[in-house]
Motif scaffolding. Structure first.
Motif, PDB file in Angstrom:
ATOM      1  N   PRO A 230       0.818  -1.218   0.000  1.00 15.28           N
ATOM      2  CA  PRO A 230       0.000   0.000   0.000  1.00 15.28           C
ATOM      3  C   PRO A 230       0.845   1.259   0.000  1.00 15.28           C
ATOM      4  N   TYR A 231       0.315   2.291  -0.631  1.00 18.26           N
ATOM      5  CA  TYR A 231       0.987   3.592  -0.666  1.00 18.26           C
ATOM      6  C   TYR A 231       0.827   4.292   0.685  1.00 18.26           C
ATOM      7  N   ARG A 232       1.909   4.844   1.188  1.00 18.24           N
ATOM      8  CA  ARG A 232       1.870   5.608   2.436  1.00 18.24           C
ATOM      9  C   ARG A 232       2.440   6.988   2.179  1.00 18.24           C
ATOM     10  N   SER A 233       1.670   8.009   2.445  1.00 18.16           N
ATOM     11  CA  SER A 233       2.063   9.382   2.140  1.00 18.16           C
ATOM     12  C   SER A 233       3.122   9.883   3.111  1.00 18.16           C
ATOM     13  N   ILE A 234       4.278  10.287   2.577  1.00 22.06           N
ATOM     14  CA  ILE A 234       5.305  10.852   3.456  1.00 22.06           C
ATOM     15  C   ILE A 234       4.925  12.273   3.870  1.00 22.06           C
ATOM     16  N   GLY A 235       4.108  12.939   3.061  1.00 23.81           N
ATOM     17  CA  GLY A 235       3.616  14.253   3.459  1.00 23.81           C
ATOM     18  C   GLY A 235       2.760  14.154   4.714  1.00 23.81           C
ATOM     19  N   ARG A 236       1.890  13.142   4.768  1.00 25.00           N
ATOM     20  CA  ARG A 236       1.069  12.924   5.949  1.00 25.00           C
ATOM     21  C   ARG A 236       1.933  12.616   7.169  1.00 25.00           C
ATOM     22  N   LEU A 237       3.000  11.833   6.983  1.00 24.43           N
ATOM     23  CA  LEU A 237       3.898  11.519   8.095  1.00 24.43           C
ATOM     24  C   LEU A 237       4.557  12.781   8.644  1.00 24.43           C
ATOM     25  N   LEU A 238       4.965  13.682   7.749  1.00 22.59           N
ATOM     26  CA  LEU A 238       5.589  14.926   8.194  1.00 22.59           C
ATOM     27  C   LEU A 238       4.595  15.785   8.978  1.00 22.59           C
ATOM     28  N   SER A 264      17.459  11.261   8.297  1.00 25.07           N
ATOM     29  CA  SER A 264      16.027  11.111   8.559  1.00 25.07           C
ATOM     30  C   SER A 264      15.236  11.034   7.261  1.00 25.07           C
ATOM     31  N   GLY A 265      15.732  11.734   6.230  1.00 26.32           N
ATOM     32  CA  GLY A 265      15.038  11.727   4.937  1.00 26.32           C
ATOM     33  C   GLY A 265      15.018  10.352   4.312  1.00 26.32           C
ATOM     34  N   GLN A 266      16.124   9.625   4.381  1.00 26.25           N
ATOM     35  CA  GLN A 266      16.184   8.276   3.826  1.00 26.25           C
ATOM     36  C   GLN A 266      15.226   7.357   4.568  1.00 26.25           C
ATOM     37  N   LYS A 267      15.176   7.482   5.885  1.00 33.66           N
ATOM     38  CA  LYS A 267      14.253   6.661   6.665  1.00 33.66           C
ATOM     39  C   LYS A 267      12.806   7.005   6.333  1.00 33.66           C
ATOM     40  N   LEU A 268      12.550   8.294   6.091  1.00 33.56           N
ATOM     41  CA  LEU A 268      11.192   8.722   5.741  1.00 33.56           C
ATOM     42  C   LEU A 268      10.754   8.101   4.416  1.00 33.56           C
ATOM     43  N   LEU A 269      11.617   8.147   3.411  1.00 30.80           N
ATOM     44  CA  LEU A 269      11.269   7.570   2.114  1.00 30.80           C
ATOM     45  C   LEU A 269      10.983   6.083   2.245  1.00 30.80           C
ATOM     46  N   ALA A 270      11.745   5.409   3.089  1.00 28.86           N
ATOM     47  CA  ALA A 270      11.579   3.958   3.249  1.00 28.86           C
ATOM     48  C   ALA A 270      10.259   3.605   3.913  1.00 28.86           C
ATOM     49  N   GLU A 271       9.623   4.570   4.576  1.00 34.17           N
ATOM     50  CA  GLU A 271       8.357   4.290   5.255  1.00 34.17           C
ATOM     51  C   GLU A 271       7.184   4.170   4.284  1.00 34.17           C
ATOM     52  N   ASN A 272       7.400   4.535   3.035  1.00 29.72           N
ATOM     53  CA  ASN A 272       6.391   4.268   2.013  1.00 29.72           C
ATOM     54  C   ASN A 272       6.770   2.947   1.338  1.00 29.72           C
ATOM     55  N   PRO A 273       6.122   1.833   1.680  1.00 31.16           N
ATOM     56  CA  PRO A 273       6.545   0.523   1.162  1.00 31.16           C
ATOM     57  C   PRO A 273       6.224   0.310  -0.314  1.00 31.16           C
ATOM     58  N   SER A 274       5.327   1.128  -0.864  1.00 31.83           N
ATOM     59  CA  SER A 274       4.943   0.961  -2.265  1.00 31.83           C
ATOM     60  C   SER A 274       6.120   1.271  -3.194  1.00 31.83           C
ATOM     61  N   TYR A 275       6.255   0.483  -4.250  1.00 31.74           N
ATOM     62  CA  TYR A 275       7.375   0.656  -5.177  1.00 31.74           C
ATOM     63  C   TYR A 275       6.867   0.459  -6.601  1.00 31.74           C
ATOM     64  N   VAL A 276       7.260   1.351  -7.498  1.00 35.82           N
ATOM     65  CA  VAL A 276       6.768   1.327  -8.884  1.00 35.82           C
ATOM     66  C   VAL A 276       7.880   0.884  -9.826  1.00 35.82           C
ATOM     67  N   GLN A 336      -8.885  10.919 -18.394  1.00 39.63           N
ATOM     68  CA  GLN A 336      -8.047   9.986 -19.151  1.00 39.63           C
ATOM     69  C   GLN A 336      -7.078   9.189 -18.288  1.00 39.63           C
ATOM     70  N   ASP A 337      -7.175   9.346 -16.962  1.00 37.55           N
ATOM     71  CA  ASP A 337      -6.202   8.673 -16.121  1.00 37.55           C
ATOM     72  C   ASP A 337      -6.828   8.339 -14.773  1.00 37.55           C
ATOM     73  N   THR A 338      -6.137   7.491 -14.017  1.00 43.20           N
ATOM     74  CA  THR A 338      -6.534   7.143 -12.655  1.00 43.20           C
ATOM     75  C   THR A 338      -5.296   7.239 -11.766  1.00 43.20           C
ATOM     76  N   GLY A 339      -5.446   6.975 -10.494  1.00 39.05           N
ATOM     77  CA  GLY A 339      -4.297   7.012  -9.589  1.00 39.05           C
ATOM     78  C   GLY A 339      -4.640   6.351  -8.274  1.00 39.05           C
ATOM     79  N   GLY A 340      -3.627   5.777  -7.625  1.00 37.66           N
ATOM     80  CA  GLY A 340      -3.851   5.078  -6.368  1.00 37.66           C
ATOM     81  C   GLY A 340      -4.426   5.971  -5.286  1.00 37.66           C
ATOM     82  N   ALA A 341      -4.103   7.268  -5.324  1.00 32.40           N
ATOM     83  CA  ALA A 341      -4.599   8.190  -4.306  1.00 32.40           C
ATOM     84  C   ALA A 341      -5.838   8.943  -4.765  1.00 32.40           C
ATOM     85  N   ILE A 342      -6.304   8.672  -5.964  1.00 32.30           N
ATOM     86  CA  ILE A 342      -7.457   9.399  -6.509  1.00 32.30           C
ATOM     87  C   ILE A 342      -8.701   8.558  -6.254  1.00 32.30           C
TER      88      ILE A 342
END
Length: 385
Positions: A230-238, A264-276, A336-342
């Motif tokens: 699942p996508y986890r928003s790093i903005g929400r974490l901040l 701390s930034g690297q750890k923050l990015l890693a908290e979003n487990p989703s990968y594209v 014309q598009d969709t998104g996981g957060a939309i």
């Protein structure tokens, strides 16, 4: 003695006053408002002011897919044959063949969140160097995609991703394992190598972008698949950690925070487990395709929740221009598009185009807005979900 006993028994048999019991509170039934309500063109504030020609071209692109559907066949044929002379001609076309429908939330309200997205431009190489050392991966061969539809029809919209470990299927690697683990589980599946890991992270968020190579060549990359987490928003974490206020929240400020706090930034990015995972598009591609498979049109393509708004349909948007308090942004878009957060009825994501300038607008767009779906008159009874 007998008389006293008789009176006691008689008193015991006397009728007691009734105990007052409050009636149970019965909540009124929740009546869900239909998602789409037909309205007149006068309801579309700004409709008369929009230059509709770019939207017509975007809709014609949608017709590459829509023309095979019976309900859209006639209107797509008319759109392709339309001799465009001026804006009035285009406006008359839409008003003749379509009926506008206000998109409403389940409670009857009409306002929802409008955000923006774009295609980032990254600096990269086809070979790893000291300068270009962060891999952009294509879809790995060992990732299983499990379709449950044939066994559990109620789960037909879900696709599980996993991998085989021994005799078990386990979840696929998450972001921390892929980018920050020691064993590099995806070695050999690199598509490009890029200079900036934060730019790469935002490419994952946006889903498509470009890679500028040292020789000046520009390659367009597009979403190929996702690891199933699942996508986890790093903005929400901040926000939750009080590292940033809601007023400060923007893509630019998130990028700045990560750059200023490398550990701390690297750890923050890693908290979003989703990968594209990505694929490279053919040479000469200018804009990536959206969920319909047709190229997105900058400033006219909109990502929506297709459970409410049918892909390919024109959608009139009324919101605020990014970075302003009250400058209106009212124009005809095409879904014309969709998104996981939309997710949600009144929810849109505005495609600003490719490159850093588009990113400046996309990163600052987070405003309330309203939507009206234009449906062919043969689809007037469509209600969405």
């Amino acid at each position: 003695m007998i008389t006293v006993l008789f009176l006691v028994v008689l008193a015991g048999c006397a009728k007691k006053p009734p105990v007052e019991i409050e009636p149970p509170i019965i909540e009124p039934p929740v009546v869900e408002v239909p998602a789409l309500t037909p309205v007149t063109w006068e309801h579309l504030d700004g409709w008369e002011d929009d230059s509709l020609l770019p939207a017509l071209e975007a809709f014609r692109n949608s017709c590459v897919s829509l023309r095979w559907r019976e309900q859209w066949r006639d209107v797509c044929s008319s759109a392709q044959q339309l001799d465009v002379v001026d804006v009035l001609t285009v406006r008359n076309f839409f008003e003749q063949y379509f009926t506008p429908h206000q998109v409403r939330n389940a409670d009857g309200s009409t306002s929802g969140l409008m955000t923006g997205y774009y295609g980032p431009e990254l600096e990269g190489s086809r070979e790893p160097t000291e300068e270009y050392r962060y891999p952009l991966y294509q879809q790995p061969d060992d990732m299983l995609i499990i379709d449950l539809d044939s066994v559990y029809p109620e789960l037909g919209n879900y696709r599980l991703r996993g991998r085989v470990e021994g005799n078990r299927v386990v979840p696929y690697f998450d972001r921390e394992q892929i980018d920050f683990g020691d064993n590099q589980p995806l070695a050999g599946h690199e598509l490009f190598w890029v200079k900036d890991p934060v730019d790469l992270f935002f490419l994952h968020i946006q889903g498509s972008g470009s890679v500028r190579l040292p020789n000046g060549e520009q390659a367009i990359v597009n979403y190929a698949n996702q690891n199933g987490h699942p996508y986890r928003s790093i903005g929400r974490l901040l926000l939750d950690r009080n590292e940033m206020t809601r007023d400060q929240m923007s893509m630019q400020n998130i990028r700045r925070w990560v750059a200023n706090n490398p550990g701390s930034g690297q750890k923050l990015l890693a908290e979003n487990p989703s990968y594209v995972f990505f694929r490279e598009l053919p040479p000469g591609t200018v804009s990536p395709p959206g969920a319909m498979g047709v190229p997105l049109t900058p400033l006219r393509s909109l990502a929506v929740d297709p459970r409410t708004i049918p892909l390919g349909a024109p959608v009139f948007l009324s919101t605020t221009f990014p970075g302003t308090e009250n400058q209106p942004l009212r124009q005809l878009m095409v879904a014309q598009d969709t998104g996981g957060a939309i997710k949600g009825r009144v929810r849109g994501d505005f495609f600003w185009g490719m490159g850093n300038e588009a990113g400046e607008f996309a990163g600052r767009m987070r405003h309330p807005g309203e939507l009206w779906v234009l449906l062919p008159r043969t689809l007037e009874n469509y209600q969405g979900k």
